[in-house]
Design a protein around this motif. Structure first.
Motif, PDB file in Angstrom:
ATOM      1  N   PHE A  37       0.824  -1.209   0.000  1.00  0.00           N
ATOM      2  CA  PHE A  37       0.000   0.000   0.000  1.00  0.00           C
ATOM      3  C   PHE A  37       0.857   1.258   0.000  1.00  0.00           C
ATOM      4  N   VAL A 222      -5.633   4.052  -5.051  1.00  0.00           N
ATOM      5  CA  VAL A 222      -6.931   3.391  -5.013  1.00  0.00           C
ATOM      6  C   VAL A 222      -7.305   2.883  -6.405  1.00  0.00           C
ATOM      7  N   ILE A 229      -7.354  -5.536  -8.817  1.00  0.00           N
ATOM      8  CA  ILE A 229      -8.459  -6.463  -8.561  1.00  0.00           C
ATOM      9  C   ILE A 229      -9.122  -6.861  -9.872  1.00  0.00           C
ATOM     10  N   PHE A 270     -15.070   1.240  -8.857  1.00  0.00           N
ATOM     11  CA  PHE A 270     -15.616   0.350  -7.843  1.00  0.00           C
ATOM     12  C   PHE A 270     -16.985  -0.182  -8.221  1.00  0.00           C
ATOM     13  N   PHE A 274     -17.621  -4.139  -8.458  1.00  0.00           N
ATOM     14  CA  PHE A 274     -18.750  -4.864  -7.899  1.00  0.00           C
ATOM     15  C   PHE A 274     -19.366  -5.766  -8.948  1.00  0.00           C
ATOM     16  N   LEU A 277     -16.767  -8.616  -9.715  1.00  0.00           N
ATOM     17  CA  LEU A 277     -16.583  -9.571  -8.618  1.00  0.00           C
ATOM     18  C   LEU A 277     -17.730 -10.562  -8.533  1.00  0.00           C
ATOM     19  N   ILE A 278     -18.915 -10.083  -8.864  1.00  0.00           N
ATOM     20  CA  ILE A 278     -20.057 -10.989  -8.804  1.00  0.00           C
ATOM     21  C   ILE A 278     -19.925 -12.033  -9.908  1.00  0.00           C
TER      22      ILE A 278
ATOM     23  N   LEU B 125     -23.677  -5.268   2.165  1.00  0.00           N
ATOM     24  CA  LEU B 125     -23.584  -5.241   0.698  1.00  0.00           C
ATOM     25  C   LEU B 125     -22.123  -5.189   0.253  1.00  0.00           C
ATOM     26  N   VAL B 126     -21.339  -4.352   0.920  1.00  0.00           N
ATOM     27  CA  VAL B 126     -19.915  -4.256   0.558  1.00  0.00           C
ATOM     28  C   VAL B 126     -19.235  -5.601   0.764  1.00  0.00           C
ATOM     29  N   ALA B 129     -19.785  -8.485  -1.757  1.00  0.00           N
ATOM     30  CA  ALA B 129     -18.949  -8.440  -2.960  1.00  0.00           C
ATOM     31  C   ALA B 129     -17.478  -8.630  -2.621  1.00  0.00           C
ATOM     32  N   ARG B 132     -15.854 -12.089  -1.651  1.00  0.00           N
ATOM     33  CA  ARG B 132     -15.779 -13.140  -2.678  1.00  0.00           C
ATOM     34  C   ARG B 132     -14.339 -13.392  -3.087  1.00  0.00           C
ATOM     35  N   ALA B 137      -8.226  -8.866  -0.820  1.00  0.00           N
ATOM     36  CA  ALA B 137      -9.166  -8.088  -1.616  1.00  0.00           C
ATOM     37  C   ALA B 137     -10.025  -7.184  -0.755  1.00  0.00           C
ATOM     38  N   ALA B 139      -9.143  -5.593   1.872  1.00  0.00           N
ATOM     39  CA  ALA B 139      -8.372  -4.366   2.104  1.00  0.00           C
ATOM     40  C   ALA B 139      -8.411  -3.474   0.877  1.00  0.00           C
ATOM     41  N   VAL B 141     -10.601  -3.332  -1.513  1.00  0.00           N
ATOM     42  CA  VAL B 141     -11.916  -2.765  -1.820  1.00  0.00           C
ATOM     43  C   VAL B 141     -12.314  -1.738  -0.763  1.00  0.00           C
ATOM     44  N   ILE B 143     -10.565   0.187   0.989  1.00  0.00           N
ATOM     45  CA  ILE B 143      -9.827   1.448   0.911  1.00  0.00           C
ATOM     46  C   ILE B 143     -10.649   2.459   0.106  1.00  0.00           C
ATOM     47  N   ALA B 144     -11.533   1.939  -0.754  1.00  0.00           N
ATOM     48  CA  ALA B 144     -12.339   2.833  -1.577  1.00  0.00           C
ATOM     49  C   ALA B 144     -13.424   3.541  -0.774  1.00  0.00           C
TER      50      ALA B 144
END
Lengths: 293, 375
Positions: A37, A222, A229, A270, A274, A277-278, B125-126, B129, B132, B137, B139, B141, B143-144
């Motif tokens: 990071f 970020v 990801i 993001f 989402f 990722l799904i 909800l966060v 996702a 998964r 991951a 960390a 995600v 961070i956003a």
């Protein structure tokens, strides 16, 4: 149409900055299995070094080269004296270490040079140039080009040199690499150094646009993590493609999607994540890893 | 306390069977200690607000607020092993919900329920996702959350007041109680925060806590035991978000004002730093984390404000190097060092990572009794 092309070119340019950082993160991750990071923070420190040198009257290009060398050493030293202790341990602890490093670097930069925005001279003129009847900014083209060259050079180093081969061997299996006589520890230092170099290039190129502050690359980090990801931690190509995709899409969304606008465009990657990722939890290009118990 | 010491027994470091440690545990199990110590604590906390100065009360109340926030972070990170950089977002969300509810004139009970409920749903909800993807991951995600949260709060200005923020004064001391506002605020923080700490203590000591620990230790083992790592990660994150929401409510009780700056990225990092320095996976560590979060910036700002971030980073790295269990493991580490130097090299226990599951409120006591036992 002209605006669309300009947005795409600008998007590619910011996307390249994210790509360089993301590639640095992937590089470190493949070598040491942790997500750094502090990658953005290290790049900011390099940019400050270049800035200090230009203030001393050193020509910009030399200052940037010096900051790149500084970054390489910084990366190597940090690996040797800070990260090595945590590399074999719990990856979550190692991540916290890099977060501490980010805080420390931001603190050092803020302490030495203050938290005010500093003007950083640009490598490229602010003019526009006409390409196929559409005027696009030279800075965007130049940024993209330099970072693409840096990434290609890095790829060539990994694919075509003995050092690259050794680095890949360490990344795949440090233990076997050690048995076959490779200096694993020194190679890890080189890996961290190279990652820091990529970050420094990105930092120097984006600093004129963002203006230099200790937290300059926080949001770029970020985006880079989002690209990591999306692309998958195992796929350098995927990460670069994802970074460009993010850069272009966020620019387009900022202009064409009323609700998002410029202030909320950071949400774009993001939303993308989402959705991805799904559907594909291993990332767009990543491989599914199978763990043996 | 008896059952808790039973569960923590296998995780205590090697010299647990020595005379010193057994006399310490029997001291802890004596009825007057088991009931007296918590009672003393409660009475002390009840009297404290009445005798302290206004600024001390205010500082203590702020410590309480952030101790609750750190506790939430501990549930997901310390106990379940999922690095979260977004905890401050849930504090901010809770604060906004509270401020909006109060300004709209809703019933304060309803506001409190919403302050728990909305952050929990968002967290769910966060997590659905983010969890998964394995490993880091969450960390990457989370961070956003602060980074998206700040512009989002500015944008939704009809609910959040934009960059101006929202202020809400809704906790005045009741008429006839004879209390000042700062005392009344501190009581609210103590009561709500105390309940949250107590509930969390039972949570992490019980069935769910054991499941969290296994998910943290080894996900493959967890799933082979029929514990779904995915589900428990989502559960831990949701609970952490809920606790974050409660801390947001308390934040509004004490600070009475919130703005997008409340949930900035820097604060999120500071919260994580505070948690690790206080002690990951520890109830007392959360309290110490709250103290660190509030007191250290106060001190460094008095010396030189530009040193705050530097000191926090340096302290975090120093703690990770020499005291990985955080401040809460300091007494034990000191005792181990003393014992090693007194018994010589031969019987020295290997320096295991301090297991940070010490009983709440009694962390400081064993050191004294151990000294008695060895004397």
């Amino acid at each position: 149409m002209e605006k669309f092309v300009q947005l795409v070119v600008d998007g590619l340019s910011t996307g390249s900055v994210y790509a360089a950082l993301a590639l640095a993160i992937v590089l470190v991750h493949s070598a040491t299995g942790l997500v750094n990071f502090a990658q953005g923070g290290m790049a900011v420190l390099a940019a400050y070094v270049a800035w200090v040198l230009t203030n001393q009257g050193v020509p910009l290009i030399l200052a940037i080269l010096a900051s790149i060398i500084f970054s390489f050493l910084l990366g190597a030293v940090l690996e040797r004296f800070l990260m090595r202790r945590f590399e074999r341990g719990d990856p979550d602890t190692a991540v916290v270490v890099t977060i501490g490093l980010l805080t420390l670097i931001t603190g050092i930069a803020g302490w030495l040079w203050g938290y005010n925005n500093q003007q950083f001279p640009s490598l490229f003129p602010l003019d526009t140039v006409s390409v196929l009847g559409v005027s696009v900014s030279i800075r965007s083209l130049g940024t993209t080009l330099v970072i693409v060259v840096a990434m290609v050079a890095m790829q060539a180093l990994f694919a075509g040199t003995k050092l690259g081969l050794a680095l890949r061997a360490v990344a795949i299996n440090p233990q076997s690499a050690g048995y076959s006589g490779l200096p694993v520890e020194r190679l890890l230092m080189v890996g961290w150094g190279l990652a820091a170099v990529l970050g420094a290039v990105a930092g120097a190129l984006v600093a004129p646009q963002l203006t230099l502050t200790p937290g300059m690359l926080d949001s770029a980090l970020v985006y880079a993590l989002a690209a990591v990801i999306l692309g998958g931690l195992t796929s350098p190509v995927g990460v670069v493609v994802a970074a460009w995709l993010i850069g272009v899409l966020e620019n387009l969304a900022a202009v064409y999607v009323g609700f998002i606008g410029f202030d909320l465009k950071v949400a774009v990657p993001f939303i993308l994540i989402f959705v991805v990722l799904i559907v594909r939890p291993q990332g767009l290009f990543g491989r599914k890893t199978v763990v043996r118990v | 306390m008896a059952s808790s010491s039973k569960t923590s027994a296998p995780t205590t470091p090697a010299p647990a069977s020595s005379a010193a440690a057994s006399s310490a545990s029997s001291f802890r199990q004596r009825p007057w200690v088991r009931w007296g110590a918590p009672l003393l604590l409660v009475v002390g906390l009840a009297v404290l607000p009445l005798v302290m100065t206004e600024s001390a009360n205010d500082t203590l109340a702020r410590i309480g607020v952030f101790a609750v926030a750190v506790l939430g972070l501990n549930v997901v990170m310390g106990y379940t092993g999922q690095v979260s950089l977004g905890q401050i977002f849930f504090l901010g969300l809770g604060a906004y919900v509270t401020a909006y509810g109060v300004q709209s004139g809703w019933n304060i009970g309803l506001v409190f329920v919403l302050t728990c409920f909305i952050p929990a749903v968002v967290g769910l909800l966060v997590a659905l996702a983010a969890a998964r993807l394995g490993g880091l991951a969450i960390a990457m995600v989370t961070i956003a959350l602060p980074i998206v949260g700040v512009p989002l709060a500015k944008r939704l200005s009809e609910f959040t007041g934009g960059s101006q923020g929202l202020s809400a004064r809704f906790v005045a001391a009741p008429e006839g109680s004879g209390l000042y506002d700062d005392q009344w605020q501190l009581y609210i923080v103590l009561v709500i925060g105390g309940i949250v700490f107590l509930l969390t203590y039972f949570l992490v000591r019980g069935k769910y806590g054991r499941a969290f620990a296994i998910v943290k230790g080894n996900e493959n083992v967890a799933s082979s035991m029929g514990i779904s790592p995915y589900r428990y990660k989502v559960l831990a994150f949701t609970i952490a978000s809920l606790i974050g929401g409660v801390s947001g409510f308390l934040y509004m009780v004490v600070v009475q004002y919130t703005s997008p700056e409340t949930m900035s990225f820097g604060h999120s990092i500071e919260l994580l730093v505070a948690m690790v320095i206080g002690g990951a996976g520890s109830i007392v560590g959360s309290l110490l984390g709250g103290v660190f979060y509030v007191v250290v910036p106060d001190i460094t700002n008095a010396i030189d404000p530009s040193l705050t971030a530097l000191l926090q980073g340096a302290l975090l790295l120093a703690v990770l190097f020499v005291l990985p269990g955080g401040l809460v493991s300091l007494p034990r580490a000191v005792m181990r060092g003393l014992r090693r130097s007194s018994t010589g090299r031969g019987s020295a226990a290997p320096p295991t990572t301090p297991s940070s599951t010490s009983g709440s409120g009694t962390a400081a006591e064993p050191t004294e009794t151990e000294r008695q036992g060895s004397a």
